[in-house]
Design an enzyme around this catalytic site. Sequence first.
Site, mmCIF file in Angstrom:
data_model
loop_
_atom_site.group_PDB
_atom_site.id
_atom_site.type_symbol
_atom_site.label_atom_id
_atom_site.label_comp_id
_atom_site.label_asym_id
_atom_site.label_seq_id
_atom_site.Cartn_x
_atom_site.Cartn_y
_atom_site.Cartn_z
ATOM 1 N N GLU A 1 0.821 -1.225 0.000
ATOM 2 C CA GLU A 1 0.000 0.000 0.000
ATOM 3 C C GLU A 1 0.849 1.266 0.000
ATOM 4 O O GLU A 1 0.452 2.280 0.556
ATOM 5 C CB GLU A 1 -0.937 0.000 1.211
ATOM 6 C CG GLU A 1 -1.915 -1.135 1.185
ATOM 7 C CD GLU A 1 -2.809 -1.142 2.417
ATOM 8 O OE1 GLU A 1 -2.377 -0.671 3.483
ATOM 9 O OE2 GLU A 1 -3.934 -1.620 2.296
ATOM 10 N N GLU B 1 -5.502 -9.631 -1.654
ATOM 11 C CA GLU B 1 -6.410 -9.880 -0.522
ATOM 12 C C GLU B 1 -7.830 -9.826 -1.043
ATOM 13 O O GLU B 1 -8.209 -8.870 -1.716
ATOM 14 C CB GLU B 1 -6.337 -8.748 0.520
ATOM 15 C CG GLU B 1 -5.095 -8.659 1.326
ATOM 16 C CD GLU B 1 -5.200 -7.577 2.427
ATOM 17 O OE1 GLU B 1 -6.223 -6.854 2.486
ATOM 18 O OE2 GLU B 1 -4.258 -7.468 3.200
#
Length: 396
Positions: A198, A311
């Site tokens: 991220e 994810e």
Amino acid sequence: MSDQYRNLDTGANQWYEKYDEPRSNSRKKWIIGSVVAVLLIVAIGVGVGVAVSHKNSSSSTRSSTSSGASAGAVNQTNPNDPSTFVKDSRLKQSFYGIAYTPYGSQLPDCGNSLEGVIEDIQLLSQLTTRIRLYGADCNQSALVLEAIKQTKVNMTVWLANYPIPTDNTVYTRQRDLIMQAIQTYGTSNIGGVTVGNEWMLNYLNANGATDPNSAVGNQGAQLLIADIQDTVSALNALNLDKHIPVGTADAGAFFNNEVLAAVEYGMSNVHPWFANVSIDQAAGWTNEFFQEQNVQPAALLSNHPTMYIAETGWPSNSSDAGNESNGPSTASIPNLQEFLNTFVCQANQNGTGYFFFEYFDETWKDVQFGGVEGWWGLFTSNKTLKALTIPDCPSP
Ligand SMILES: *[C@@H]1O[C@H](CO)[C@@H](O)[C@H](O)[C@H]1NC(C)=O
Ligand SMILES: *[C@@H]1O[C@H](CO)[C@@H](O)[C@H](O)[C@H]1NC(C)=O
Ligand SMILES: *[C@@H]1O[C@H](CO)[C@@H](O)[C@H](O)[C@H]1NC(C)=O
Ligand SMILES: *[C@@H]1O[C@H](CO)[C@@H](O)[C@H](O)[C@H]1NC(C)=O
Ligand SMILES: *[C@@H]1O[C@H](CO)[C@@H](O)[C@H](O)[C@H]1NC(C)=O
Ligand SMILES: *[C@@H]1O[C@H](CO)[C@@H](O)[C@H](O)[C@H]1NC(C)=O
Ligand SMILES: *[C@@H]1O[C@H](CO)[C@@H](O)[C@H](O)[C@H]1NC(C)=O
Ligand SMILES: *[C@@H]1O[C@H](CO)[C@@H](O)[C@H](O)[C@H]1NC(C)=O
């Protein structure tokens, strides 16, 4: 789904917190309204645990220990040989991959142990042949590779480096641990090295920006690309017997094209829960989002990076009433079951590379963040399978 994405963000403060606390292991969340996508970031805390470890104990109770081992979670016919673990008939090797962070793998309070990681690998290997990590602190790369060696399971691991822009020693310290682990254990169980978790989401949040391909985004991208190129060089310098791909992981709407052009793979977080998608549409939405936002754009780049879902999953519980629902659907075991039923075998069939989120409940996330954060596991934090039926379809 709209093409227009705006980061409504509550994440900036959390980002700074996270950067003050490099032990963080954050997760991204999707929030998509009719016209907006929002990504929130969730940082991390520390594991807790107190008891003494009981390796290979025949005790019928399961108590978590300070090392992340769970007495009785997995039995071995030979207590001294982790490869003799007893299979659990409820587990099926149906998942393409699973997202995994060993217990106690955030600085400064490392609490992991080889014993605990061996149990995890014994369980994970009954569900998948692929796992991905998020970072390399607390010796987790070596622990996972040693556990694979001792259990003798068929497991490929995507090692990871979780750098932060404010302190490049966080990157170099993890790089060195990764290179050491590869030198010790060899390349045969390595699927890749993921640099960045991220990064773009965090960089944009911190700079009040939302578009990963804006000037600000490209600025942040250059910092990450330097680390990516450094990892490529470090791997090349080892003269390995096998090519190890280098990639990055980010929130689904936060890929920067220059970063993607510098990697061989991208891993994307795609969360129907945070997009307020109903459970009956969750699997289809995940597929559609991933194809439109990640697979198709990546195919237009000349290096054609391979895209994975980093994810996806569904929470089974919430620690507060305010987060029990995402609007249309609740966080519950039946809804996690429904997501398993509608996503896993279908994504296998479709040839999607995905890492299910996640292996077990991470208690420290519940302690630090509450809400649904600590409740995404197939297993509870003490390594008990939740009241779930694991889908049964050919291992991809
Ligand atoms: C391991 O063995 C103990 C003692 O027989 C038993 O209570 C426990 O349920 C077993 N664990 C598993 C996962 O089968
Ligand atoms: C393990 O977790 C499950 C589910 O949270 C719980 O029911 C069980 O009591 C726990 N076992 C122990 C020994 O803590
Ligand atoms: C190990 O798993 C991979 C998929 O990750 C598969 O292609 C390979 O055939 C498996 N090897 C064995 C020996 O089962
Ligand atoms: C890291 O883990 C490996 C595998 O268990 C072990 O051999 C090594 O000593 C550990 N290194 C440190 C610094 O703890
Ligand atoms: C699989 O592909 C079909 C056909 O494109 C699509 O309708 C479905 O949503 C996909 N499912 C998953 C979980 O990828
Ligand atoms: C769900 O979360 C609540 C609040 O933390 C907790 O009391 C409850 O035990 C949890 N339910 C399960 C099944 O773990
Ligand atoms: C939902 O959970 C988040 C943490 O993930 C928390 O900050 C927020 O206050 C919770 N919302 C409500 C309405 O309880
Ligand atoms: C998603 O649902 C939650 C809970 O109802 C709500 O607080 C939030 O504003 C919604 N977000 C979007 C982007 O629709």
